[in-house]
Design a protein around this motif. Structure first.
Motif, PDB file in Angstrom:
ATOM      1  N   SER A   1      24.661 106.737 -14.102  1.00  0.00           N
ATOM      2  CA  SER A   1      25.429 105.905 -13.165  1.00  0.00           C
ATOM      3  C   SER A   1      26.872 105.800 -13.663  1.00  0.00           C
ATOM      4  N   THR A   2      27.762 105.340 -12.779  1.00  0.00           N
ATOM      5  CA  THR A   2      29.174 105.172 -13.167  1.00  0.00           C
ATOM      6  C   THR A   2      29.305 104.282 -14.400  1.00  0.00           C
ATOM      7  N   GLY A   3      28.568 103.185 -14.405  1.00  0.00           N
ATOM      8  CA  GLY A   3      28.646 102.246 -15.519  1.00  0.00           C
ATOM      9  C   GLY A   3      28.216 102.894 -16.823  1.00  0.00           C
ATOM     10  N   MET A   4      27.156 103.710 -16.761  1.00  0.00           N
ATOM     11  CA  MET A   4      26.692 104.391 -17.973  1.00  0.00           C
ATOM     12  C   MET A   4      27.713 105.418 -18.435  1.00  0.00           C
ATOM     13  N   LYS A   5      28.303 106.135 -17.457  1.00  0.00           N
ATOM     14  CA  LYS A   5      29.323 107.134 -17.833  1.00  0.00           C
ATOM     15  C   LYS A   5      30.507 106.465 -18.525  1.00  0.00           C
ATOM     16  N   GLN A   6      30.916 105.303 -18.008  1.00  0.00           N
ATOM     17  CA  GLN A   6      32.032 104.589 -18.635  1.00  0.00           C
ATOM     18  C   GLN A   6      31.682 104.199 -20.075  1.00  0.00           C
TER      19      GLN A   6
ATOM     20  N   SER B   1      32.260  92.853 -16.995  1.00  0.00           N
ATOM     21  CA  SER B   1      32.295  91.821 -18.024  1.00  0.00           C
ATOM     22  C   SER B   1      31.626  92.304 -19.312  1.00  0.00           C
ATOM     23  N   GLU B   2      30.635  93.183 -19.203  1.00  0.00           N
ATOM     24  CA  GLU B   2      30.040  93.753 -20.420  1.00  0.00           C
ATOM     25  C   GLU B   2      31.044  94.644 -21.152  1.00  0.00           C
ATOM     26  N   MET B   3      31.761  95.453 -20.377  1.00  0.00           N
ATOM     27  CA  MET B   3      32.770  96.337 -20.975  1.00  0.00           C
ATOM     28  C   MET B   3      33.852  95.507 -21.667  1.00  0.00           C
ATOM     29  N   LEU B   4      34.302  94.435 -20.997  1.00  0.00           N
ATOM     30  CA  LEU B   4      35.342  93.585 -21.578  1.00  0.00           C
ATOM     31  C   LEU B   4      34.859  92.933 -22.867  1.00  0.00           C
TER      32      LEU B   4
ATOM     33  N   THR C   1      37.480 100.440 -14.425  1.00  0.00           N
ATOM     34  CA  THR C   1      37.503 100.990 -13.061  1.00  0.00           C
ATOM     35  C   THR C   1      36.118 101.451 -12.623  1.00  0.00           C
ATOM     36  N   GLY C   2      35.769 101.086 -11.417  1.00  0.00           N
ATOM     37  CA  GLY C   2      34.517 101.571 -10.839  1.00  0.00           C
ATOM     38  C   GLY C   2      33.287 100.817 -11.307  1.00  0.00           C
ATOM     39  N   LEU C   3      33.475  99.760 -12.092  1.00  0.00           N
ATOM     40  CA  LEU C   3      32.313  99.023 -12.582  1.00  0.00           C
ATOM     41  C   LEU C   3      31.993  97.821 -11.685  1.00  0.00           C
TER      42      LEU C   3
END
Ligand SMILES: Nc1ncnc2c1ncn2[C@@H]1O[C@H](COP(=O)(O)OP(=O)(O)OP(=O)(O)O)[C@@H](O)[C@H]1O
Ligand SMILES: [Mg+2]
Length: 311
Positions: free
Chosen positions: A137-142, A172-175, A164-166
């Protein structure tokens, strides 16, 4: 100091058209977390690519880790880069991909493999790490992109629009991950984004780019405080006369180009609902709205651009 740019200009030539992506800018990026803000096309990715030596300046100079006498190749070993467009290799699983990037970044096979598992644990990719990346998924790719930027334990991380795209949750997990890297592991970060709340959570320093120029360079708390100070006012008619009156009372007025008859007024001791109501009435208008200005990047840009125009 991590990056220093002096009179830096970058132009592109496309079908005989000249595009100035960065226009004679001076810039210092300090240790710590720095947000690079700006609307589409303002030059954020161009600046990042110049830092990394992926592009060369048209004129002027940009230096990574200035004052340190090392080759750019050696310096780049101390930098992690998450690009804005996913450049993941398809046909391999996440472990192999990240191990490969680790080896490119100078790690031995065994160390790269060990680090690949560690960073995948860290970003929360578990048994999926043995699946091919192209099905992610986009989130996993990021997350994979983030993990590959970390694999060689760099001291400086450059993240080009990592959220982007999340989904809101993914964002918020990425941040959270970025914030941890910055605060707990003490890494320096340069992080481009459109989203102001992202900045508030993570960054001490802010650089705003607009049309290839630096509009603002300073602390994020200051710019957010400045932005929160105003009121947004909407009147029914005669906006020119009304705003002139506010200005004559010594207040600073900025037009809100998104809506007719709307404007911002900077906080002033005389500014209150009843004051605004009275000024509107005196100019044959009705006060339709009087509220705290919302803090959006858009407002900040509008403000800075207007100030720029006046100066
Ligand atoms: N390789 C290129 N060739 C031609 N023009 C380019 C190239 N790269 C960037 N540009 C132009 O330079 C300007 C700045 O682009 P850049 O990608 O740095 O903006 P950005 O701030 O990263 O935007 P976004 O938020 O959309 O990612 C734009 O006008 C863009 O079209
Ligand atoms: Mg970009």
């Amino acid at each position: 100091m991590i990056v220093k740019a002096k009179r830096l200009t970058k132009r592109f030539y496309e079908q005989k058209m000249e595009i100035t992506a960065l226009d004679d800018i001076d810039l210092d990026i300090k240790n710590g977390a720095t947000a690079l803000l700006g609307p589409n096309g303002s030059g954020k990715s161009t600046l990042i690519k110049l830092i990394l030596g992926l592009l060369t300046p048209t004129s002027g100079k940009i230096e990574l880790f200035p004052g340190i006498n090392e080759s750019i190749g050696k310096k780049l070993m101390r930098v992690g880069y998450m690009p804005e467009t996913p450049s993941l290799i398809s046909g391999v699983n996440a472990v192999k991909f990240i191990r490969h990037i680790g080896m490119i970044s100078g790690l031995s096979y065994n160390l790269a493999l060990q680090r690949a598992h560690e960073v995948l644990d860290y970003v929360g990719i578990f048994e999926e790490r043995y699946r091919e990346i192209k099905g992610y998924s986009t989130g996993m790719k990021q997350r994979i992109l983030f993990a590959q930027a970390l694999v060689h334990d760099p001291e400086f991380l450059i993240l080009d629009e990592p959220t982007t795209g999340l989904s809101p949750e993914g964002r918020s997990e990425m941040l959270q991950l970025i914030s941890e890297i910055s605060k707990e592991y003490g890494k320096s970060i340069l992080f481009s984004t459109h989203i102001l709340p992202d900045v508030e959570k993570i960054c001490h320093n802010v650089i705003i780019l607009h049309l290839g120029k630096v509009l603002y360079e300073g602390s994020s708390s200051q710019i957010i405080k400045d932005a929160k100070k105003g009121k947004r006012i909407v009147v029914s008619t005669n906006v020119e006369k009304v705003t002139r009156d506010f200005i004559e009372h010594g207040m600073k007025v900025i037009k809100d180009w998104r809506q007719e008859n709307a404007f911002f007024v900077r906080t002033h001791e005389k500014l209150s609902f009843s004051f605004a109501h009275e000024i509107a009435e005196q100019n044959g208008a009705t006060l339709i709205e009087f509220r705290d200005e919302e803090v959006s990047l858009e407002n900040l840009f509008v403000d800075r651009i207007k100030e720029e125009v006046k100066a």
